[in-house]
Design a protein around this motif. Sequence first.
Motif, PDB file in Angstrom:
ATOM      1  N   HIS A 160       0.825  -1.215   0.000  1.00 32.00           N
ATOM      2  CA  HIS A 160       0.000   0.000   0.000  1.00 32.00           C
ATOM      3  C   HIS A 160       0.858   1.263   0.000  1.00 32.00           C
ATOM      4  O   HIS A 160       0.360   2.356   0.202  1.00 32.00           O
ATOM      5  CB  HIS A 160      -0.938  -0.011   1.213  1.00 32.00           C
ATOM      6  CG  HIS A 160      -0.208  -0.159   2.510  1.00 32.00           C
ATOM      7  ND1 HIS A 160      -0.026  -1.376   3.119  1.00 32.00           N
ATOM      8  CD2 HIS A 160       0.427   0.741   3.290  1.00 32.00           C
ATOM      9  CE1 HIS A 160       0.676  -1.204   4.228  1.00 32.00           C
ATOM     10  NE2 HIS A 160       0.972   0.071   4.356  1.00 32.00           N
ATOM     11  N   PHE A 200      -2.152   5.381   1.373  1.00 33.89           N
ATOM     12  CA  PHE A 200      -2.367   3.927   1.342  1.00 33.89           C
ATOM     13  C   PHE A 200      -3.816   3.538   1.070  1.00 33.89           C
ATOM     14  O   PHE A 200      -4.109   2.388   0.805  1.00 33.89           O
ATOM     15  CB  PHE A 200      -1.840   3.266   2.617  1.00 33.89           C
ATOM     16  CG  PHE A 200      -2.411   3.828   3.896  1.00 33.89           C
ATOM     17  CD1 PHE A 200      -1.830   4.927   4.509  1.00 33.89           C
ATOM     18  CD2 PHE A 200      -3.508   3.239   4.497  1.00 33.89           C
ATOM     19  CE1 PHE A 200      -2.341   5.439   5.690  1.00 33.89           C
ATOM     20  CE2 PHE A 200      -4.035   3.736   5.683  1.00 33.89           C
ATOM     21  CZ  PHE A 200      -3.445   4.848   6.273  1.00 33.89           C
ATOM     22  N   GLY A 251      -2.331  -3.920  -5.069  1.00 31.82           N
ATOM     23  CA  GLY A 251      -1.416  -2.973  -4.452  1.00 31.82           C
ATOM     24  C   GLY A 251      -0.285  -2.523  -5.357  1.00 31.82           C
ATOM     25  O   GLY A 251      -0.276  -2.785  -6.562  1.00 31.82           O
TER      26      GLY A 251
END
Length: 436
Positions: free
Chosen positions: A60, A101, A132
């Motif tokens: 993230h 994130f 991610g």
Amino acid sequence: MLAARWHPPSYDIRVENVPVPQIEDPDDAVVKVTLAGLCGSDLHIYRGQQPITKVHITGHEFIGEVVKLGSNYGPNAARSTSGRPNLYATLSVGDKVVAPFTVNCGECHVCRLGYTGRCPVGALFGSPKLDGGQAQYVRVPKAGGTLYNLSSPASWSSALTATSDVETLLENISDSSLLLLSDILPTGVFAATQLLAHPKVQPMLTGRSWPSSLNPSSPTIDLGSGLLTQEDRLLTIAMIGLGPVGVCAAVALLDALVQKGLPYRIVAIDINQSRREKMEKVYEAIGSDGKGQNGEFVVQGLEEAKETVAKWTGDVGCTGVLEVVGNNSALTAAYDLARPFGVITSVGVHAPKNVPFTGQDLYNKNISFDFGRCPARAMFPMAFELLVKRQDVFGKVGTESSLIDRVVDIKQASEMYRAFDQGQVGKVLFDPWDQA
Ligand SMILES: [Zn+2]
Ligand SMILES: [Zn+2]
């Protein structure tokens, strides 16, 4: 493209060849990742602590360059006509960006209030819901609300653009340093800011007893023994957890206290000796403008810290406690260290289902609790200012006082997850393009 992917049930990260993500929605951007971070909270999924079965790309924390934009970007998206975040009009292919994130739209009620970490259409990068950034490319939904455009000083905080030669400033900050903006630095700044903004801390900040501390224009209440003394106003703060986020929180807290000209006593606590040593090295590396002459800062194990706080405060306890671990022994320690009318700010990601105290425990001590995820996008301007100011701490890789231990080829992801999980390495960044 190459991507690190998590496989169920646990402890299984594989670097695999997968299709490059495409624009799926007109608000999307695709970002070519230059560096991606490995973070303590990646370990919750890695260890199989969450009920997840979907194979997905991890990570993230990332920084990179915009390579594709959806059809909602362009001059026609100017805020004056569209009412949407400016970035829909100004973001261009080639811009250097960092993402928080979590995705946030930047235009709903929750985002407009600044609580971007809980946007109703938000999602966490590196989760089953959203692939991610530990990959060569990543798709960013709602990119006009989510991304922070490092190529556009107009979008930075005015304090930076007013006082700095912007080009030199950007040239002098490395990507590995800028990557800290994606999570750990805003989270540290958030923890410190939230604590110092709490109403119960205001008597120390204003020199006026509660509740007149809440209203600068109200008459000061003298309870009979005179107004607050310098000793009354001395903030005593404990920090529990000295991993990378804890260190960022310490740096942010020290900076905020110095800015406010407040005297302080801080005890920074971790059970792990190497983390304590890192914190000590970081404290040494901070220039005097970042820690002042007016405070005491000690790094200790928990039992020693309890004695220190008892001695400092005559057994009263800490004004505030920052909890940056996320387990119940850390929360218990935070409760024990806090004074009556104390404040506990907890930014550790909590896995346990219950908290280790009862309503009666909280009532008996008038404890205030702040839990939860940092609204990272909203914290970016403050975090960026601190990043620029504290390059003595945040600017280096692999030194005794740096937060980032090393930058490695993403092909080593599996090995690095294992080593990080076992505490054998500090914070690691992946270079997805290092095909050495
Ligand atoms: Zn993180
Ligand atoms: Zn939103």
